[in-house]
Scaffold this active site. Sequence first.
Site, PDB file in Angstrom:
ATOM      1  N   ASN A 166       7.379  17.780  18.038  1.00 33.87           N
ATOM      2  CA  ASN A 166       7.753  16.450  17.553  1.00 33.87           C
ATOM      3  C   ASN A 166       8.288  16.513  16.130  1.00 33.87           C
ATOM      4  O   ASN A 166       9.211  15.772  15.765  1.00 33.87           O
ATOM      5  CB  ASN A 166       6.552  15.517  17.619  1.00 33.87           C
ATOM      6  CG  ASN A 166       6.909  14.089  17.259  1.00 33.87           C
ATOM      7  OD1 ASN A 166       7.622  13.407  17.993  1.00 33.87           O
ATOM      8  ND2 ASN A 166       6.425  13.617  16.113  1.00 33.87           N
ATOM      9  N   TYR A 188      21.893  22.349  22.947  1.00 33.71           N
ATOM     10  CA  TYR A 188      20.937  22.346  24.046  1.00 33.71           C
ATOM     11  C   TYR A 188      21.533  21.770  25.333  1.00 33.71           C
ATOM     12  O   TYR A 188      21.500  22.407  26.391  1.00 33.71           O
ATOM     13  CB  TYR A 188      19.705  21.548  23.623  1.00 33.71           C
ATOM     14  CG  TYR A 188      18.633  21.439  24.688  1.00 33.71           C
ATOM     15  CD1 TYR A 188      17.790  22.508  24.951  1.00 33.71           C
ATOM     16  CD2 TYR A 188      18.467  20.263  25.416  1.00 33.71           C
ATOM     17  CE1 TYR A 188      16.807  22.411  25.925  1.00 33.71           C
ATOM     18  CE2 TYR A 188      17.485  20.154  26.375  1.00 33.71           C
ATOM     19  CZ  TYR A 188      16.660  21.230  26.626  1.00 33.71           C
ATOM     20  OH  TYR A 188      15.689  21.135  27.596  1.00 33.71           O
ATOM     21  N   ASN A 211      14.810  15.755  10.854  1.00 31.49           N
ATOM     22  CA  ASN A 211      16.214  15.565  10.470  1.00 31.49           C
ATOM     23  C   ASN A 211      16.993  15.167  11.718  1.00 31.49           C
ATOM     24  O   ASN A 211      17.498  16.020  12.446  1.00 31.49           O
ATOM     25  CB  ASN A 211      16.766  16.847   9.855  1.00 31.49           C
ATOM     26  CG  ASN A 211      18.167  16.685   9.291  1.00 31.49           C
ATOM     27  OD1 ASN A 211      18.877  15.731   9.611  1.00 31.49           O
ATOM     28  ND2 ASN A 211      18.583  17.624   8.452  1.00 31.49           N
ATOM     29  N   HIS A 228       0.828  -1.208   0.000  1.00 25.52           N
ATOM     30  CA  HIS A 228       0.000   0.000   0.000  1.00 25.52           C
ATOM     31  C   HIS A 228       0.863   1.259   0.000  1.00 25.52           C
ATOM     32  O   HIS A 228       0.559   2.227  -0.709  1.00 25.52           O
ATOM     33  CB  HIS A 228      -0.930  -0.002   1.212  1.00 25.52           C
ATOM     34  CG  HIS A 228      -1.805  -1.217   1.306  1.00 25.52           C
ATOM     35  ND1 HIS A 228      -2.773  -1.505   0.382  1.00 25.52           N
ATOM     36  CD2 HIS A 228      -1.832  -2.238   2.210  1.00 25.52           C
ATOM     37  CE1 HIS A 228      -3.383  -2.631   0.707  1.00 25.52           C
ATOM     38  NE2 HIS A 228      -2.820  -3.097   1.815  1.00 25.52           N
ATOM     39  N   HIS A 278      20.373  28.909   8.725  1.00 27.45           N
ATOM     40  CA  HIS A 278      19.500  28.813   7.555  1.00 27.45           C
ATOM     41  C   HIS A 278      19.513  30.114   6.752  1.00 27.45           C
ATOM     42  O   HIS A 278      19.580  30.084   5.514  1.00 27.45           O
ATOM     43  CB  HIS A 278      18.065  28.487   7.986  1.00 27.45           C
ATOM     44  CG  HIS A 278      17.818  27.036   8.236  1.00 27.45           C
ATOM     45  ND1 HIS A 278      18.160  26.422   9.420  1.00 27.45           N
ATOM     46  CD2 HIS A 278      17.269  26.064   7.460  1.00 27.45           C
ATOM     47  CE1 HIS A 278      17.825  25.139   9.366  1.00 27.45           C
ATOM     48  NE2 HIS A 278      17.288  24.892   8.186  1.00 27.45           N
ATOM     49  N   ARG A 283      11.889  17.401  16.097  1.00 20.67           N
ATOM     50  CA  ARG A 283      12.735  16.320  16.597  1.00 20.67           C
ATOM     51  C   ARG A 283      12.916  15.201  15.583  1.00 20.67           C
ATOM     52  O   ARG A 283      13.925  14.506  15.604  1.00 20.67           O
ATOM     53  CB  ARG A 283      12.148  15.733  17.886  1.00 20.67           C
ATOM     54  CG  ARG A 283      12.317  16.593  19.111  1.00 20.67           C
ATOM     55  CD  ARG A 283      12.101  15.764  20.364  1.00 20.67           C
ATOM     56  NE  ARG A 283      10.792  15.128  20.353  1.00 20.67           N
ATOM     57  CZ  ARG A 283       9.723  15.601  21.009  1.00 20.67           C
ATOM     58  NH1 ARG A 283       9.833  16.710  21.708  1.00 20.67           N
ATOM     59  NH2 ARG A 283       8.568  14.962  20.959  1.00 20.67           N
TER      60      ARG A 283
END
Length: 482
Positions: free
Chosen positions: A348, A366, A354, A70, A393, A351
């Site tokens: 989410n 972090y 990538n 599928h 970026h 996270r």
Amino acid sequence: SGLYQCSVKIKADVISQVKHQLNEVLDKALTDSKQNTDGKGNSNSRHNLEQGKVFVARCSLLDELFEISHIRTIYHMFIAALFLFALSTLAVDYIDQGRLVLDVDLFLYAFGQLSTVIWAWGLMFGYTLLGPYHVVRVWGRLYHSCQKRTRVTAGTALILFAAQLSMLGIFPVYVVLRYQLPPASRFIIILEQIRFVMKSYSFIRETVPVVLRNTAQKGELLRYPSFHSYLYFLFCPTLIYREVYPRNSYIRWNYVGKNFLKILGSVFYLYFILVRLCIPVFMNKSSQAFSTRTLILALFHATFPGMLILMLGFYAFLHCWLNAFAEMLRFADRMFYKDWWNSTSFTNYYRTWNIVVHDWLYYYGYRDLLGLLGQKFRSMATLSVFALSALVHEYVFTLGFGFFYPVMFCTFAGIGVVFNFTLNDKRKSPAWNVIMWTCLFIGQGVHVCLYCLEWYAQIHCPRTGTSFWELVTPRSWTCSYQ
């Protein structure tokens, strides 16, 4: 026999689902910091911060999903759309110009001056291979053999910083601006610059604490990571340095070839999206004066091609490119992404989109900030990581396109931060998945729309001066196409 086949299929589906769930549980156990509490309920933060990424042998999620017929059908639908793009482009060229020849002028322009790209990349790679490794190695020997350790460390840090700034900071920018490289060639240089910076930083960040802790006994040599392991790290698809990674026993060269063919197909897919969905629309918009109506119409025209470009970039790079190199290097941990498409929150999504870059930002951004500032400053650490990501970026797109238009910075540092704290992990309803996809469509439309409008504005209304405000003011705001 039909009942037997049905039961076999059900068993296979159940096994696949269980395997996926076990992988999720294992990944969570390996990557999340284990919360050790004392009798008062306080977490052992020092232990948590010492936990590092653990690599395990596992397949990429799409490779597992494509085993299901599928899901494979959806993949076939995208291939059919590629054929339709190609046929429509050839038909239009035949009707307008009387020829059935695929025009590749856009490719030739975008990837121009490849010889310059090759020698510039060679110099950056040569420095990254030899510079940080040998500088840190010499520092390690001097640190354990002399008395003035502080001076040795400070001097080595200054030398290494100057070398990094020169070869991985100034040099790539000089090449891009001096030779006026076209867009695709610019992106290759700048993205490789960032990759080498992140790789070398990871090697230094992981090696220096080991050198500080390990003191060689009298008459023994100081143990140091092998040059072979560092060379392997520069090519393997991870930004977290380890001296040893889980490895597969053999290479599937047919799998490598298929992935590179898929990358080539994705490049042609991007070409047809630009030629059929973007260039005609924004070339026509360039003949109209800038207005709210023009902007809104261009935005909605750009949402669909923008989303296609996002999915193409994900599939071509995060799946095909990284898996091809992982296979050639027998790198066994193929979790370069998770099921980001099922996210019900942007927390989410960030996270899982990538994993390669997320791991680097998480462990070296972090967590290191939490180690310096303390557990009370989680929000500050999160904002700092977002700011770093937004700046990088924006840096990539500014040098890649050759003009300053802070769309990326505003979406990452502004809207991205708001979504991270508002559309967080508390959102579990499937409706939030629809909201996330809607926001992704709009966001990609904004990126494609504004950058395309600015690209044509830069062509029709070139700058006449070099003042600061003229360099940073978007031309699409003031350009008159009449």
